[in-house]
Design a protein around this motif. Sequence first.
Motif, PDB file in Angstrom:
ATOM      1  N   GLU A 254     105.296  -1.737  55.287  1.00  0.00           N
ATOM      2  CA  GLU A 254     105.219  -1.579  56.747  1.00  0.00           C
ATOM      3  C   GLU A 254     103.801  -1.889  57.215  1.00  0.00           C
ATOM      4  OE1 GLU A 254     107.593  -0.974  59.054  1.00  0.00           O
ATOM      5  OE2 GLU A 254     105.940  -1.276  60.472  1.00  0.00           O
ATOM      6  N   PRO A 255     103.490  -2.994  57.856  1.00  0.00           N
ATOM      7  CA  PRO A 255     104.438  -4.051  58.227  1.00  0.00           C
ATOM      8  C   PRO A 255     104.833  -4.905  57.025  1.00  0.00           C
ATOM      9  CG  PRO A 255     102.209  -4.704  58.794  1.00  0.00           C
ATOM     10  CD  PRO A 255     102.115  -3.294  58.274  1.00  0.00           C
ATOM     11  N   ASN A 289     104.401   0.992  52.390  1.00  0.00           N
ATOM     12  CA  ASN A 289     104.830   2.061  53.285  1.00  0.00           C
ATOM     13  C   ASN A 289     104.227   3.393  52.819  1.00  0.00           C
ATOM     14  OD1 ASN A 289     106.488   4.175  54.456  1.00  0.00           O
ATOM     15  ND2 ASN A 289     107.906   2.539  55.054  1.00  0.00           N
TER      16      ASN A 289
END
Length: 344
Positions: A254-255, A289
């Motif tokens: 993420e991203p 993430n």
Amino acid sequence: MDNPLIELERSALVRVAAAASIDDLEAVRVEALGRKGALAQVSKNFGKMSPEERAATGKLLNEVKQKLEQALEGRKAEFESAALRARLDSEWVDLTLPAPGTRAGSLHPVTQLQMEIEDLFTSLGFAVLDGPEVETEYNNFDALNIPPDHPARDMQDTFWVEGGYLLRTHTSAVQVRGIGRLKPPLRMIAPGRVFRNESVDASHEHTFYQLEGMMVDREVSVANLTYFMTTLLTAIFHREVTVRLRPGFFPFVEPGFELDIQCLICGGKGCPVCKQSGWVELLPCGLVNPHVLQMGGIDPEEWNGFAFGLGLTRLAMMRYGIDDIRWLQSGDLRFLNQFGGAAL
Ligand SMILES: [Zn+2]
């Protein structure tokens, strides 16, 4: 009329000369010299002879016997040396000919590529990790932020083994093991074989190779990611390659980005490998993430990182211009012999 012994000698010698085999010779020997043979019959009559006659016959008998024995021995030796000659002829080996040579094997093109990338990343301070091909459901999915109801599980249909184990669908599972074991800052890559329950065609296989990479440190950004990916692709293709970065969704980054490379087989015009699009999806990547770090026991407030997954098989196809993925697992020596550069 000749003495019968002389007559017997003459006919026996003719038969010896005409003998076609050692067996023929033996037959002549038994008939002439055997215990019930012709010469033995003559000696039976000694009792009926006068002493002079007996002496003369005995002498002649010995002479005939010796001549026949010599003739038989001589002929036998001829047969034996002919047999030896025949054997030597048939088993003759030309020691001056060059040896057939051992057929040296060579490394599979994917293995060659994997070793090159390992060398590259080792030089950049990355550790090379290995993990099992049969994984737990947790390491393959849950720990990567892919819970049971997540659509990514459908996209990565795989082969299930008893007891909740499965054939790993990506080498990301090794990252999970790495995060659990190594303390940040960490840099690691994990090359290996992965599996999908796919219908096989020119660009899909049920078994292929990936290389997963991860770097966790303080203040890691997309710029770091881009630097390492550019360094990697330049080294692999030994030339400028055209890439594009698209937003992509992967649960554990993420991203997330999808790094595409312009198809090196058709030069962007469109072919079966790039599905006529001119671009090949090469590399999902992104920043790790925070939730994934947390599950691995790493504090996301202090640390962050990037991760990427490289399709080793697809990369080998791009590099060598292989237009059908099925060649790689075919075991066809006509195909494999073309990559003999790196001998075992
Ligand atoms: Zn193409």
